[in-house]
Design an enzyme around this catalytic site. Structure first.
Site, PDB file in Angstrom:
ATOM      1  N   LYS A  21       8.432  -0.426   3.675  1.00 52.49           N
ATOM      2  CA  LYS A  21       7.861   0.757   4.324  1.00 52.49           C
ATOM      3  C   LYS A  21       8.621   1.131   5.588  1.00 52.49           C
ATOM      4  CE  LYS A  21       4.188  -1.593   6.956  1.00 52.49           C
ATOM      5  NZ  LYS A  21       2.725  -1.656   7.157  1.00 52.49           N
ATOM      6  N   ARG A  37       0.813  -1.224   0.000  1.00 50.69           N
ATOM      7  CA  ARG A  37       0.000   0.000   0.000  1.00 50.69           C
ATOM      8  C   ARG A  37       0.842   1.268   0.000  1.00 50.69           C
ATOM      9  NH1 ARG A  37      -4.210  -1.318   4.736  1.00 50.69           N
ATOM     10  NH2 ARG A  37      -2.512  -2.732   5.357  1.00 50.69           N
ATOM     11  N   GLY A  69       0.438 -14.589   8.486  1.00 44.56           N
ATOM     12  CA  GLY A  69      -0.168 -14.000   9.670  1.00 44.56           C
ATOM     13  C   GLY A  69       0.842 -13.608  10.729  1.00 44.56           C
ATOM     14  N   GLU A  91     -12.452  -8.986  16.506  1.00 49.72           N
ATOM     15  CA  GLU A  91     -12.344  -8.201  15.277  1.00 49.72           C
ATOM     16  C   GLU A  91     -13.707  -7.644  14.914  1.00 49.72           C
ATOM     17  OE1 GLU A  91      -9.511  -7.384  13.961  1.00 49.72           O
ATOM     18  OE2 GLU A  91      -8.478  -8.633  15.445  1.00 49.72           O
ATOM     19  N   TYR A 140      35.724  25.025  -6.511  1.00 52.07           N
ATOM     20  CA  TYR A 140      35.716  23.814  -7.338  1.00 52.07           C
ATOM     21  C   TYR A 140      36.277  24.129  -8.716  1.00 52.07           C
ATOM     22  CZ  TYR A 140      33.770  19.601  -9.579  1.00 52.07           C
ATOM     23  OH  TYR A 140      33.599  18.426 -10.260  1.00 52.07           O
ATOM     24  N   ASN A 181       0.679   2.491   6.776  1.00 56.46           N
ATOM     25  CA  ASN A 181       0.426   1.630   5.626  1.00 56.46           C
ATOM     26  C   ASN A 181       0.517   2.351   4.291  1.00 56.46           C
ATOM     27  OD1 ASN A 181      -0.263  -0.943   6.958  1.00 56.46           O
ATOM     28  ND2 ASN A 181      -1.907   0.279   7.854  1.00 56.46           N
ATOM     29  N   ASP A 221       6.677  -0.609  11.996  1.00 54.84           N
ATOM     30  CA  ASP A 221       6.017   0.566  11.407  1.00 54.84           C
ATOM     31  C   ASP A 221       5.186   1.331  12.431  1.00 54.84           C
ATOM     32  OD1 ASP A 221       3.975  -1.262  11.743  1.00 54.84           O
ATOM     33  OD2 ASP A 221       3.019  -0.846   9.808  1.00 54.84           O
ATOM     34  N   TYR A 241      28.407  33.209  -0.950  1.00 54.15           N
ATOM     35  CA  TYR A 241      28.641  31.766  -0.857  1.00 54.15           C
ATOM     36  C   TYR A 241      30.034  31.539  -0.293  1.00 54.15           C
ATOM     37  CZ  TYR A 241      29.946  27.022  -2.013  1.00 54.15           C
ATOM     38  OH  TYR A 241      30.403  25.727  -1.932  1.00 54.15           O
ATOM     39  N   ARG A 288      24.996  24.245   5.040  1.00 53.23           N
ATOM     40  CA  ARG A 288      25.152  22.876   4.560  1.00 53.23           C
ATOM     41  C   ARG A 288      26.153  22.121   5.438  1.00 53.23           C
ATOM     42  NH1 ARG A 288      26.625  23.625  -1.552  1.00 53.23           N
ATOM     43  NH2 ARG A 288      26.836  21.354  -1.419  1.00 53.23           N
TER      44      ARG A 288
END
Length: 435
Positions: free
Chosen positions: A25, A18, A83, A158, A373, A230, A108, A352, A319
């Protein structure tokens, strides 16, 4: 609890269909930390030493994410999904070693605190055999109801099997529970799969234990603690609750937030008392802010250390590797990366500063950039104490600007500037009038 051994079984083998995601998840993050790590951190915090992690999808990655100091993790693979009781029994080898207490939780449920686990273990210590962690809700639809009589839990019903009267019960099952370790294997082995789905449901342990005359009770957790995840909508709800909880903790500890609902924190954000946060501030991982610092509006900060009495923003970005020393300032629309800004130094506007060190009391003019750089490698810029860098200057690294030096506005500096010197690096102005 110090004298009682405890095994916690963490179920994290779900397919996560899901979530509609390319990863498990439990690897999705809350406050920058995978859900599974929130759970294992909580276990370690309440003194659990041993955990059995039941894995399926992305097993190696989940194992790495779950590792936390102080918690010994043993992993088990659930190859079939039959289960919750079947998942628990995947950790049979760990259960067989023998523990006083066996806890069952899920990968979760990242908001769970240690309180319900401790309460459940206290009930086991008092002589009860199965302890279900429940919660009260004004929206019980969809949850299993806790059927209780005279302080004993009789069954978990349930919703599809509940009577109208039972459906009015507002005390519900969270799925988390604790079992007397001496009985755990015996009770779990007797859970069958005679149901419509042919699955082994952990909730059946309640009626099995009651049939044996065992004591089965419940303890209560706050509803927000036991929310599972979920899908992405539920992920956002959990993030919101975590942020609210952590903001409150920080404000109670002495942090000022003008608009707390607009401040977003990482799992490891450290804010000292008397820090002030203006609206719309985002903290990524690895940030420490010391007492008296002010973070102005619309700042994005990660991997940075901000010392006492500093000022950041508005609209600043710090940063990883940014280190602002006491009394320094990084102003509006500035970016600092992997750089030391020494005590009292100012980087005021539109600049910067990357791969650099800025000396104490130095002043960096608007629009200054360190050109760090060269297309292949990064190089450092060193700016001395009390140096003054004129606006719109470009410092091409590697380069050093000496103490007390002044760089004229608009200069492009490619060579070192000694201390107490003035550097110009721009062409002479030419004016041609229209004829």
């Amino acid at each position: 609890m110090e004298n009682r051994s405890c095994l916690t079984i963490v179920l994290a083998a779900g397919d996560s269909t899901r979530m509609k995601s390319s990863k498990s998840k439990v690897l999705h993050k809350i406050a920058g930390l995978p859900m599974i790590a929130h759970v294992t951190r909580t276990l370690a915090d309440v003194g659990v030493k041993d955990a059995a992690l039941v894995l399926g999808r992305d097993a190696d990655t989940v194992r790495e994410a779950a590792a936390v100091p102080g918690l010994s993790l043993e992993t088990f693979l659930q190859s079939e999904r039959l289960g919750t009781a079947h998942a628990v029994m995947a950790a049979r080898a760990a259960i067989e070693r023998g523990y006083d207490d066996v806890l069952v939780t899920y990968g979760d449920v990242p908001l769970v605190t240690g309180a319900p686990f401790l309460a459940a273990r206290e009930m086991l210590s008092a002589g009860h055999d199965v302890v279900v962690i429940g919660f009260e809700t004004d929206k019980p639809t969809g949850y299993g109801r806790l059927i209780e009589t005279d302080g004993q839990l009789v069954a978990i019903r349930e919703e599809r099997d509940a009577s109208e009267e039972e459906r009015r019960i507002t005390r519900c099952n969270s799925g988390l529970l604790a079992i007397n370790g001496r009985l755990a294997l015996e009770l779990l082995e007797r859970i069958g799969n005679d149901n419509a789905k042919g699955e082994y449901y952990l909730t059946d342990i309640v009626e099995i234990a009651k049939a044996d005359g065992r004591s089965v009770v419940s303890v209560q957790a706050d509803e927000s603690e036991v929310i599972g995840c979920n899908n992405r909508a539920e992920l956002a709800v959990i993030e919101r609750i975590w942020q609210q909880r952590r903001r409150h903790e920080l404000m109670v500890s002495g942090v000022s937030m003008m608009a707390p609902e607009t401040v977003f924190l990482s799992h490891d954000t450290e804010l000292a008392p008397d820090v002030t946060l203006e609206p719309n501030v985002f903290f990524g991982p690895g940030v420490t802010v010391e007492a008296g610092a002010v973070i102005h509006a619309y700042c994005h900060i990660e991997g940075a250390r901000i010392a006492a009495g500093t000022s950041v923003g508005p609209f600043a970005r710090l940063r990883p590797g940014a280190h602002l020393h006491a009394g320094s300032k990084v102003g509006n629309f500035c970016e600092v990366k992997n750089a030391e800004i020494a005590e009292g130094a100012k980087v005021n506007h539109l600049s910067y500063i990357g791969d650099a060190s800025v000396g104490a009391a130095a002043n960096i003019g608007a629009g200054t950039i360190t050109c760090n750089y060269d297309g292949v490698n990064k190089h450092r810029t060193e700016i001395g104490a009390r140096a003054f860098i004129g606006s719109n200057s470009a410092l091409v690294a590697p380069v050093k600007i000496g103490d007390n030096s002044l760089v004229a506005a608009g200069s492009t500096i490619t060579r070192n500037v000694p201390a107490d010197a003035l550097a110009f690096a721009r062409s002479r102005q030419t004016v041609k009038e229209r004829k």
